[in-house]
Design a protein around this motif. Structure first.
Motif, PDB file in Angstrom:
ATOM      1  N   GLN A  44       0.846  -1.182   0.000  1.00 35.70           N
ATOM      2  CA  GLN A  44       0.000   0.000   0.000  1.00 35.70           C
ATOM      3  C   GLN A  44       0.884   1.235   0.000  1.00 35.70           C
ATOM      4  O   GLN A  44       1.644   1.468   0.948  1.00 35.70           O
ATOM      5  CB  GLN A  44      -0.937   0.011   1.207  1.00 35.70           C
ATOM      6  CG  GLN A  44      -1.967   1.109   1.147  1.00 35.70           C
ATOM      7  CD  GLN A  44      -3.084   0.889   2.147  1.00 35.70           C
ATOM      8  OE1 GLN A  44      -2.971   0.098   3.091  1.00 35.70           O
ATOM      9  NE2 GLN A  44      -4.192   1.562   1.940  1.00 35.70           N
ATOM     10  N   LYS A  48      -3.063   5.408  -1.813  1.00 32.04           N
ATOM     11  CA  LYS A  48      -3.543   4.378  -2.726  1.00 32.04           C
ATOM     12  C   LYS A  48      -4.125   3.206  -1.948  1.00 32.04           C
ATOM     13  O   LYS A  48      -3.863   3.030  -0.761  1.00 32.04           O
ATOM     14  CB  LYS A  48      -2.407   3.894  -3.630  1.00 32.04           C
ATOM     15  CG  LYS A  48      -1.886   4.959  -4.581  1.00 32.04           C
ATOM     16  CD  LYS A  48      -0.901   4.365  -5.560  1.00 32.04           C
ATOM     17  CE  LYS A  48      -0.434   5.396  -6.578  1.00 32.04           C
ATOM     18  NZ  LYS A  48       0.522   4.807  -7.564  1.00 32.04           N
ATOM     19  N   GLU A  49      -4.905   2.403  -2.651  1.00 33.06           N
ATOM     20  CA  GLU A  49      -5.476   1.215  -2.041  1.00 33.06           C
ATOM     21  C   GLU A  49      -4.423   0.115  -1.933  1.00 33.06           C
ATOM     22  O   GLU A  49      -3.451   0.096  -2.681  1.00 33.06           O
ATOM     23  CB  GLU A  49      -6.671   0.728  -2.863  1.00 33.06           C
ATOM     24  CG  GLU A  49      -7.862   1.665  -2.840  1.00 33.06           C
ATOM     25  CD  GLU A  49      -9.071   1.063  -3.537  1.00 33.06           C
ATOM     26  OE1 GLU A  49     -10.132   1.694  -3.495  1.00 33.06           O
ATOM     27  OE2 GLU A  49      -8.949  -0.025  -4.110  1.00 33.06           O
ATOM     28  N   GLU A  51      -2.778  -3.217  -2.679  1.00 27.45           N
ATOM     29  CA  GLU A  51      -2.795  -3.983  -3.918  1.00 27.45           C
ATOM     30  C   GLU A  51      -2.019  -5.282  -3.783  1.00 27.45           C
ATOM     31  O   GLU A  51      -1.048  -5.383  -3.022  1.00 27.45           O
ATOM     32  CB  GLU A  51      -2.208  -3.163  -5.084  1.00 27.45           C
ATOM     33  CG  GLU A  51      -0.740  -2.835  -4.969  1.00 27.45           C
ATOM     34  CD  GLU A  51      -0.198  -2.163  -6.215  1.00 27.45           C
ATOM     35  OE1 GLU A  51      -0.960  -1.921  -7.170  1.00 27.45           O
ATOM     36  OE2 GLU A  51       1.016  -1.877  -6.252  1.00 27.45           O
ATOM     37  N   ALA A  66       1.394 -10.260  -9.450  1.00 29.57           N
ATOM     38  CA  ALA A  66       0.825  -9.127 -10.153  1.00 29.57           C
ATOM     39  C   ALA A  66       1.697  -8.812 -11.359  1.00 29.57           C
ATOM     40  O   ALA A  66       2.917  -9.004 -11.330  1.00 29.57           O
ATOM     41  CB  ALA A  66       0.756  -7.921  -9.222  1.00 29.57           C
TER      42      ALA A  66
END
Length: 128
Positions: A44, A48-49, A51, A66
């Motif tokens: 994080q 921002k969120e 992820e 990712a």
């Protein structure tokens, strides 16, 4: 509750490497080991969120990443030590974030709410 403790964060120049560790402990973790489960890394950045970064199936070792970290980060685990790792190479400024480890059973691996317990996080700062 599984106790998860991250370590290994720090300040590194762009292009450098860091290795994060996540040590799992607690009576609940012993129960987790009786069935299939996965552990994951999330991050994080400010504003921002949280992820998804990577996840690993504890028994099979099957991994998931990712797109932003594929080819640069490697997730692994050491069963006897109850420890998960994240080897981060070729770090970029955009990798700067607090990195969290988590444990869970429910799919899909990329969604944070599907994890049951979380560590406190370790800060990674990549200077450009």
């Amino acid at each position: 509750q599984v106790v998860l403790v991250e370590s290994g964060g720090g300040l590194v120049q762009a292009g450098g490497s860091l290795r994060l560790s996540c040590a799992a402990s607690g009576r609940t973790f012993s129960s987790y080991r009786m069935l299939w489960f996965r552990m994951g890394w999330f991050r994080q950045a400010p504003g921002k969120e949280r992820e998804f970064v990577a996840a690993i199936s504890w028994t099979s070792g099957i991994t998931d990443y990712a797109d932003a970290v594929k080819g640069r980060f490697t997730i692994s685990r050491d069963n006897p030590k109850n420890t998960m790792y994240l080897q981060m190479n070729f770090l970029k400024a955009e990798d700067t974030a607090v990195y969290y480890c988590a444990i869970g059973r429910r799919p899909p691996a990329i969604l944070a709410p599907q994890y049951d317990d979380w560590g406190q996080g370790t800060q990674v700062i990549v200077s450009s």
